[in-house]
Design an enzyme around this catalytic site. Sequence first.
Site, PDB file in Angstrom:
ATOM      1  CD  GLU A  91       8.299 -20.061  16.245  1.00  0.00           C
ATOM      2  OE1 GLU A  91       8.519 -19.183  15.380  1.00  0.00           O
ATOM      3  OE2 GLU A  91       9.077 -20.313  17.151  1.00  0.00           O
ATOM      4  CB  CYS A 104       3.953 -16.547   7.978  1.00  0.00           C
ATOM      5  SG  CYS A 104       5.612 -17.189   7.825  1.00  0.00           S
ATOM      6  CB  CYS A 111      14.979 -25.983   8.981  1.00  0.00           C
ATOM      7  SG  CYS A 111      15.526 -25.883   7.263  1.00  0.00           S
ATOM      8  CB  CYS A 115      20.257 -20.476   6.461  1.00  0.00           C
ATOM      9  SG  CYS A 115      19.582 -21.397   5.064  1.00  0.00           S
ATOM     10  CB  CYS A 118      17.767 -19.105   9.618  1.00  0.00           C
ATOM     11  SG  CYS A 118      16.207 -19.870   9.994  1.00  0.00           S
ATOM     12  N   GLY A 159      11.168 -24.415   8.565  1.00  0.00           N
ATOM     13  CA  GLY A 159      11.344 -25.509   7.621  1.00  0.00           C
ATOM     14  C   GLY A 159      11.477 -25.095   6.175  1.00  0.00           C
ATOM     15  CD  GLU A 160      13.261 -25.348   1.144  1.00  0.00           C
ATOM     16  OE1 GLU A 160      13.796 -24.249   1.370  1.00  0.00           O
ATOM     17  OE2 GLU A 160      12.405 -25.534   0.255  1.00  0.00           O
ATOM     18  CB  SER A 191       9.434 -18.686   0.986  1.00  0.00           C
ATOM     19  OG  SER A 191      10.715 -18.178   1.175  1.00  0.00           O
ATOM     20  CB  SER A 214      15.977 -17.844   0.384  1.00  0.00           C
ATOM     21  OG  SER A 214      16.308 -17.063   1.441  1.00  0.00           O
ATOM     22  CG  LEU A 215      20.145 -15.285  -5.176  1.00  0.00           C
ATOM     23  CD1 LEU A 215      20.383 -16.695  -5.687  1.00  0.00           C
ATOM     24  CD2 LEU A 215      19.908 -14.347  -6.367  1.00  0.00           C
ATOM     25  CG  ASN A 290      14.797  -8.972  12.276  1.00  0.00           C
ATOM     26  OD1 ASN A 290      15.049  -7.959  12.911  1.00  0.00           O
ATOM     27  ND2 ASN A 290      13.705  -9.680  12.439  1.00  0.00           N
ATOM     28  CB  CYS A 333      11.162 -18.508  11.476  1.00  0.00           C
ATOM     29  SG  CYS A 333      12.596 -18.978  10.515  1.00  0.00           S
TER      30      CYS A 333
END
Length: 344
Positions: A91, A104, A111, A115, A118, A159-160, A191, A214-215, A290, A333
């Site tokens: 995407e 984006c 991934c 997390c 996500c 993904g990372e 990111s 992303s903390l 979200n 995502c």
Amino acid sequence: MKENLLGLTREEIERFVVSLGQKPFRGRQIMKWIYGKGVFDFDVMTDISVPLRDNLKEVACIEGIELAERVSSPDGSVKYAFRLSDGNIIESVLIFDASRVTVCLSSQVGCPLGCLFCATGKVGFVRNLTSGEIVDQIIQIKKDIPGKRVTNLVFMGMGEPLLNYDNLVRALRVITSEFGLSIGARHINVSTVGIPDRIRALADEGFRVKLAISLNATTNETRSRLMPINEKHPIEELLSAASYFARKSKRWVTFEYVLIRGINDSVEDASRLAGLIEDIPSKVNLIPYNPIEGVDLSRPSLEVVERFQRVLLDNHITATIRFSKGTAISAACGQLSGRLKKRN
Ligand code: SF4
């Protein structure tokens, strides 16, 4: 097997044409067709001789991704699902914001990091994207907005990116090249959940892209619960790498902080956050959570979000509240690709 020219850096494509007995500038001509005009057909490259075009058709190809679905949101953003040559779906999102046109990008299929908050993490990891698959997301979206320029990029899709480091760096070389997509590094935001050695490596590459980390928590206990990668790379290690990046690249780091009701949204969290990052040239993006299907987490009230921001501001930390665009089409995502997969 034919060499896919899509996603090759300037040096790589020049080497390739030299191997065919050509001058290096032929490589730059091909790049201009691919990235400047979105042309993937050698026969259309009229400033290249017919014998060379015939040779290229025998030994090379320009193979990219294919549009599978396009969904527009009432807020003006557009979500694209692209099918890869092996049938996987990724995407990308196009976001219009004042004079900025931002894409984006995804960097992996799925991934591996899982997390808690996500949707992509629920899909699991399938594979890394090639540099060609990364840059082609931009080329295909450019075709969909004739007359407009893509001004900004964010690696915040599936993904990372730092786990696909080599292809990320190759894609960045193509994206920032004057013969590639000509998008300046300062308009690109990578990111990451924070892989410390790769953050340092990226700073050492000298790209001067922006970095968003992303903390999402201020204690290792909470962060590990939300983001399992924290077990491997705890907050202290991550912040040390963030500090290195900021010093080396002379760029402020952005800390993304998803606010989740009752988990990380207290006044104590806000004070702790201010203390953790006070010596790092940085700002904080607060993102009210979200909700996604099947995850038992919820968004704090606006009052709580504003209270959190106030504590940061009172501690001289720059903090903005960001409501993610495109929420009507994607709660997070990974949802569109998940839907397409179910249908296949
Ligand atoms: S938030 Fe990013 S790193 Fe975490 S699971 Fe989702 S895509 Fe992976």
